[in-house]
Motif scaffolding. Structure first.
Motif, mmCIF file in Angstrom:
data_model
loop_
_atom_site.group_PDB
_atom_site.id
_atom_site.type_symbol
_atom_site.label_atom_id
_atom_site.label_comp_id
_atom_site.label_asym_id
_atom_site.label_seq_id
_atom_site.Cartn_x
_atom_site.Cartn_y
_atom_site.Cartn_z
ATOM 1 N N LEU A 444 33.559 13.550 25.116
ATOM 2 C CA LEU A 444 34.887 13.022 25.455
ATOM 3 C C LEU A 444 35.296 13.347 26.890
ATOM 4 C CD1 LEU A 444 36.833 13.864 22.146
ATOM 5 C CD2 LEU A 444 35.937 11.637 22.884
ATOM 6 N N VAL A 472 40.544 12.987 19.650
ATOM 7 C CA VAL A 472 40.885 11.646 20.144
ATOM 8 C C VAL A 472 42.352 11.345 19.859
ATOM 9 C CG1 VAL A 472 40.467 9.179 19.827
ATOM 10 C CG2 VAL A 472 38.537 10.765 19.988
ATOM 11 N N GLU A 476 44.900 10.480 22.837
ATOM 12 C CA GLU A 476 45.521 9.164 22.886
ATOM 13 C C GLU A 476 47.035 9.255 22.784
ATOM 14 O OE1 GLU A 476 43.680 6.836 19.849
ATOM 15 O OE2 GLU A 476 41.908 6.362 21.061
#
Length: 514
Positions: A444, A472, A476
């Motif tokens: 990532l 994630v 986000e």
């Protein structure tokens, strides 16, 4: 004698024919004729002269044959019985050798008849003649020695294993804790080492350590016992069920050894299996050295002459296997389970059946007699031992990866990432699962950068999130840019590990949306 006088009386005084005399005296007509002919040849007259006794009459008619001045030489039947135990020696061969030495000796029928009688006198069964070096009979004694367990103070009985050669009756005894296949096979290994040679065939009883399913024509043999026999190049000939004569040698020697060993040990106390074994072995040597009542020589002397010269040589190495497991199925993840641990095999064998050998140190896996895997034996913790060469190409993406290398990459991101990766590696059952999860998270950084990923790792580690989707979600939602609230940052608050499943989002997803 009385019939001789009756024949003469009825012939000379009665005037009867030979047939009538025979019918009257219930003898054959030929016997009557022979008696009268002998009477005439002797020069006698009727009535018989005065003073001729019945004994004298019999001596004149039927004189005894004079004893031969050259008596027929008798064979050495003790030597002949011993020779019959040697390979390829038959009664016919020994008879011919005897007649070559003594051409005027016994005929074949007399030779065989007297040999059989001599064998019966010696309590030998000719139809079960044992060839030298041919068979070793094995069994367990019904009566057992014992020792005192120092930890519990209990009297612990042990098993008494007995092995006896067919021709010489030389014997070996061994003590073990159980009759399991491992102990049974190891007793054989020690017996072969004691004898210094191997028989052409082994004759065991039908215990489970030797025979899984008894059958005279096609028995199912214990696989470990079969492997041991193959290692020593000897055949297995299990005794027939309820046929004690098949193993009469060992049955007899078991009885003799029981009396010889257990009788002498009856007042001795032992405190370990090794002490019992040492005492038993010393008595076995004494048992083999004593002269046998029938043969006047010891079992050891007979062994050196009858069995050892015709037995097989010992192989260079002892048999080492302790366990053999047949028909072990390979799981779809190309691992087999053995003793509560999983070992890899080539992925092409998934769904097939293999054979597993264990010598206590290594685990060897065979397919159709070809070794396809070898592992160091691991603890039975349901863990995995996987070799890289066994994996399919698409599973080798982590080739060369180690936990240390992954932690080094995590340290380049930050302290929180290091803690998170360490936690992931510790909680996964299979190394590949941990490697995959760690690589996914570290990857990532290419999209979000190391700084943001470190903060996301700090938040995820705080809330117990260990999956890529957890980070994630944090990234986000931009939560990595927000400080963890005071309520959330309670120090030393116990965190329950989340239930991980592809269809469950986990507590972190609900926390992020609040």
């Amino acid at each position: 004698m009385r019939k001789i006088l009756d024949i003469l009386r009825l012939h000379f005084s009665g005037g009867l024919s030979n047939q009538l005399i025979a019918d009257s005296l219930r003898i054959s007509k030929g016997s009557v004729f022979n008696c009268l002919q002998r009477f005439q040849a002797a020069g006698l007259s009727w009535p018989l002269p005065d003073g001729l006794s019945q004994i004298d009459l019999q001596a004149k008619l039927y004189p005894r044959k004079s004893a031969s001045t050259d008596p027929i030489p008798q064979p050495d039947f003790d030597r002949i019985l011993a020779e019959l135990k040697r390979p390829h020696v038959t009664r016919e061969l020994l008879f011919k050798e005897y007649r070559e030495t003594f051409p005027q000796g016994l005929g074949r029928s007399s030779f065989y008849e007297r040999l059989s009688q001599h064998a019966r006198d010696k309590n030998v069964t000719l139809h079960q003649n044992h060839i030298g070096g041919d068979k070793l009979f094995v069994d367990y004694s019904g009566d057992r020695p014992s020792y005192i367990d120092l930890e519990t103070g209990e009297l612990r009985p042990v098993e008494l294993f007995v092995a006896s050669w067919g021709a010489s009756s030389l014997s070996y005894a061994d003590v073990t804790l159980t009759q399991t296949s491992t102990d049974f096979v190891q007793s054989h290994v020690r017996a072969f080492r004691f004898f210094g040679c191997v028989p052409a065939a082994l004759v065991p009883d039908n215990l489970k350590s030797a025979v899984l399913k008894a059958s005279f024509t096609d028995p199912d043999l214990n696989p470990l016992y079969e492997k041991m026999a193959a290692h020593y190049d000897t055949a297995l000939l299990p005794a027939r069920v309820y046929k004690p004569r098949d193993k009469a040698v060992v049955e007899s020697n078991v009885l003799h050894l029981q009396r010889f060993i257990l009788g002498r040990l009856r007042d001795r106390m032992f405190f370990s299996l090794a002490e019992v074994q040492e005492a038993v072995l010393a008595l076995v040597r004494l048992f083999n050295a004593e002269p046998m009542q029938l043969y006047k020589i010891s079992r050891l002397e007979r062994f050196e002459a009858l069995d050892k010269p015709f037995a097989k040589l010992l192989p260079k190495d002892d048999f080492a296997l302790q366990e053999v497991k047949m028909d072990v199925k390979v799981h779809l993840d190309y691992h087999i389970q053995f003793r509560k641990h999983f070992y890899s095999v080539p992925f092409t064998l998934a769904g097939q059946f293999v054979e597993v050998h264990s010598d206590g140190v290594t685990i060897q896996i065979y397919k159709d007699s070809v070794r396809v895997g070898c592992h160091k034996k691991a603890q039975g913790n349901y863990g995995y031992t996987t070799l890289l060469v066994h994996m399919p190409p698409n599973h080798q993406f982590w080739r060369g990866l180690t936990p240390e290398k992954l932690l080094l990459r995590a340290a380049q991101v930050g302290e929180s990432m290091t803690l998170l990766i360490q936690s992931i590696l510790n909680c996964r059952k299979h190394p590949e699962q941990g490697y995959r999860a760690a690589l996914g998270i570290l990857g990532l950084s290419k999209k979000y950068g190391k700084e943001r990923l470190e903060k996301a790792a700090q938040r995820a580690h705080h809330f117990g999130g260990r999956r890529q989707r957890d980070l994630v979600s944090i990234l986000e939602a931009g939560l990595d840019q927000k400080p963890i609230s005071q309520d959330d940052a309670q120090v030393n608050r116990p965190v329950t590990p989340p239930l991980e499943h592809d269809n469950i989002r986990g507590g972190l997803a609900f926390k992020l949306n609040s």
